[in-house]
Design an enzyme around this catalytic site. Structure first.
Site, PDB file in Angstrom:
ATOM      1  N   LYS A  11       0.844  -1.186   0.000  1.00  0.00           N
ATOM      2  CA  LYS A  11       0.000   0.000   0.000  1.00  0.00           C
ATOM      3  C   LYS A  11       0.886   1.245   0.000  1.00  0.00           C
ATOM      4  O   LYS A  11       1.974   1.243   0.581  1.00  0.00           O
ATOM      5  CB  LYS A  11      -0.900  -0.022   1.235  1.00  0.00           C
ATOM      6  CG  LYS A  11      -1.928   1.098   1.300  1.00  0.00           C
ATOM      7  CD  LYS A  11      -2.802   0.946   2.543  1.00  0.00           C
ATOM      8  CE  LYS A  11      -3.899   2.003   2.583  1.00  0.00           C
ATOM      9  NZ  LYS A  11      -4.782   1.815   3.750  1.00  0.00           N
ATOM     10  N   SER A  14      -9.406   1.915   2.488  1.00  0.00           N
ATOM     11  CA  SER A  14      -8.470   2.708   1.721  1.00  0.00           C
ATOM     12  C   SER A  14      -7.389   1.883   1.036  1.00  0.00           C
ATOM     13  O   SER A  14      -6.632   2.405   0.215  1.00  0.00           O
ATOM     14  CB  SER A  14      -7.819   3.757   2.620  1.00  0.00           C
ATOM     15  OG  SER A  14      -7.074   3.143   3.663  1.00  0.00           O
ATOM     16  N   SER A  29     -10.149  -0.579   6.426  1.00  0.00           N
ATOM     17  CA  SER A  29      -9.385  -0.385   5.194  1.00  0.00           C
ATOM     18  C   SER A  29      -8.620  -1.596   4.684  1.00  0.00           C
ATOM     19  O   SER A  29      -8.156  -1.594   3.548  1.00  0.00           O
ATOM     20  CB  SER A  29      -8.415   0.790   5.355  1.00  0.00           C
ATOM     21  OG  SER A  29      -9.124   1.993   5.480  1.00  0.00           O
TER      22      SER A  29
END
Length: 548
Positions: free
Chosen positions: A129, A204, A228
């Site tokens: 990420k 996210s 997330s």
């Protein structure tokens, strides 16, 4: 002359596009909504490369350790498939195949010289990420004002994974601020779900959900402060682990609201199986991260905890609670069926399943929503306004602009409210155990009120965020897919609130047909070994040990 935010974003997109070699470019993008199977027929990957990218991480590290595969072979395969994924789903912020292949060659040279792997993840490509810092690359967090700043060092977890032998090749997309469950920003635009471009990939860690979902990655690293990791896992028919705070290292990662200590963001893996979640977790813990991150608890992998669950499964079964409605927002019919299917499978296998009454989830959802905006949203708005870019519309669904910044006494009171709520919830857990005369091993619950949701329709975070407030361990387990012939609209529905009505009105059986449906397995705090073992049993009973 200073560049406008539009020019900065266009420059970043152009630089990102140049990282994909011409021979990996898709000549004609598919018109179909689903692109999940496109890599297999793209002609870009060889049969051997397709086989590599369809394999599990556990199988790949076994073959890499035995010398049956080289890291260059595996890395090249995943770089090519990730390049396809980027063109189809827009899932990357940084892509660096040349550096990845150089790292892979170094690992192959080490293996050739020493006849052994450097660590448990030797030669395995792992997608990161955007929050995770990798020396020499940008970390934008979806903010245009963060562009053109290059990391001078690695995050602690990046260092741990590198020591374990992992290869880095991509940093994946996130929404502006990180604080929403839809992945869209003003730099690259929107990341879409490979199973249907009209559905959200979640957020996210949405780029991770998309890239692992289409098998451009085999283990993706995400973070979770309100769902997330779990939401992208659920929306892409994947497994995801939200560990409790203090189990895995978060130090030196980028973040919004840095220094906010009331509810911690945590880091964890997204994969196609519990086996691969476990591989990642054991590999990181094996690097003794508590020696590098002061917030990590000195707690190595506890195989004895996994063995306790295995023994229970073998000798009488587990004791599982479940709920399908938190009292705030009723899930859509596919999610209700997903919980029912999971509970039925557990009961059929001889496990004890008992309804659980969610305790004050309305209070929990309201409290964590205020925590997210405790600074009056000053932190995220500062980074947005620094470039002049507009805020993405989705932010209003989580960050209430009408909440004013709290003072120190109000913050202390918030800490106390959180602590009291956590203790009250533990008391309810103990009461259930006393009533049953045995441990409550886990709770099955929705992770979202919807299957993979249509773009910009994610409204309610409570099924995920209350678990963050409680800091319970949670593992997402994929269950089934929405079916328009089964999951009819609930004609007898009566809303308990405006938000409840808004969420239910969004349901369209036709539009959601085929959308992934998942549940979360919730365990006590710091129960990663046990909760993973329970999730593995649930996945086995559902026929989803490894997801496609």
């Amino acid at each position: 002359m200073p560049q406008s935010w539009e020019e900065l974003a266009a420059d970043k997109r152009a630089r990102l596009a140049k990282t994909i070699p011409d021979e990996w470019k898709v000549q004609t993008l598919p018109a179909e909504d689903s692109v999940i199977d496109f890599p297999k027929k793209s002609g870009i990957l060889s049969e051997a490369e397709l086989k590599i990218t369809e394999a599990s991480a556990a199988d790949l590290v076994s073959k890499l350790a035995a010398g049956e595969l080289t890291s260059v072979e595996v890395t090249l395969a995943f770089c090519k498939r990730a390049a396809i994924a980027q063109q189809l789903t827009n899932c990357a912020h940084e892509f660096f195949p040349d550096a990845a292949l150089a790292q892979a060659r170094e690992l192959d040279e080490y293996y050739a010289k020493h006849k052994r792997p450097v660590g448990p993840l030797h030669g395995l490509p792992i997608s990161l990420k955007d929050q995770l810092r990798v020396k020499g690359y940008e970390t934008s967090m979806g903010y245009i004002s963060w562009l053109n700043k290059y990391d001078e060092g690695d995050s602690v977890l990046t260092t741990m994974l590198r020591k374990a032998g992992a290869v880095f090749y991509v940093k994946t997309s996130v929404p502006q601020t990180l604080m929403v469950c839809e992945t869209v920003n003003n730099i690259i635009g929107r990341t879409v779900n490979p199973r249907n471009k009209n559905w959200s990939c979640g957020g996210s860690s949405g780029g991770e959900g998309a890239i692992v979902g289409i098998r451009g990655g085999v283990i993706g690293v995400g973070t979770d402060i309100g769902g997330s990791i779990r939401v992208p896992a659920a929306f892409n028919f994947l497994y995801g682990l939200r560990p409790s705070h203090g189990r895995l290292p978060y130090a030196k990662m980028a973040n919004s609201m840095e220094g906010q200590e009331t509810v911690h963001s945590v880091v964890g893996p997204i994969t196609h199986s519990v086996e691969d979640l476990r591989l990642f977790t054991k590999s990181v813990l094996g690097q003794e991260p508590w020696k590098y991150d002061s917030k990590v608890i000195p707690m190595p992998w506890r195989q004895s905890e996994s063995d306790i669950i295995a023994s229970k499964i073998k000798n009488g079964g587990l004791n599982i609670g479940y709920y399908n409605f938190d009292g705030n927002v009723l899930p859509h019919p596919p999610i209700l069926r997903g919980v029912e299917t999971t509970v039925a499978a557990l009961a059929k296998a001889g496990h004890t399943v008992t309804p659980w009454t969610p305790y004050k989830h309305d209070f929990g959802h309201d409290l964590i929503s205020h925590i997210y905006a405790a600074d009056g949203s000053a932190d995220v708005m500062r980074d947005i306004s620094a470039s002049g870019e507009p805020a993405i519309p989705n932010i209003k669904d989580l960050l209430n602009p009408n909440i004013k910044a709290v003072n120190m006494n109000e913050l202390w009171d918030t800490h106390l409210q959180k602590w009291n709520y956590q203790m009250e919830y533990l008391e309810k857990w103990r009461e259930a155990e006393e009533k049953a005369g045995k441990e409550l091993d886990a709770i099955i619950a929705p992770i979202t009120p919807t299957a993979a949701v249509r773009h910009d329709q994610f409204r309610y975070y409570g099924y995920a965020s209350v678990i963050n407030l409680l800091d319970f361990t949670s593992v997402v387990v994929p269950v089934t897919f929405a079916d328009k012939n089964i999951d009819k609209k609930n004609e007898s529905f009566k809303a308990v609130s405006e938000l409840d009505a808004l969420v239910q009105e969004e349901y369209d059986p036709e539009a959601y047909h085929g959308a992934p449906v998942a549940v979360q397995v919730i365990g006590r705090r710091l129960s990663e070994e046990r909760t993973l073992a329970i999730a593995e049993e649930v996945g086995k009973l559902l026929g989803n040990v490894v997801t496609p």
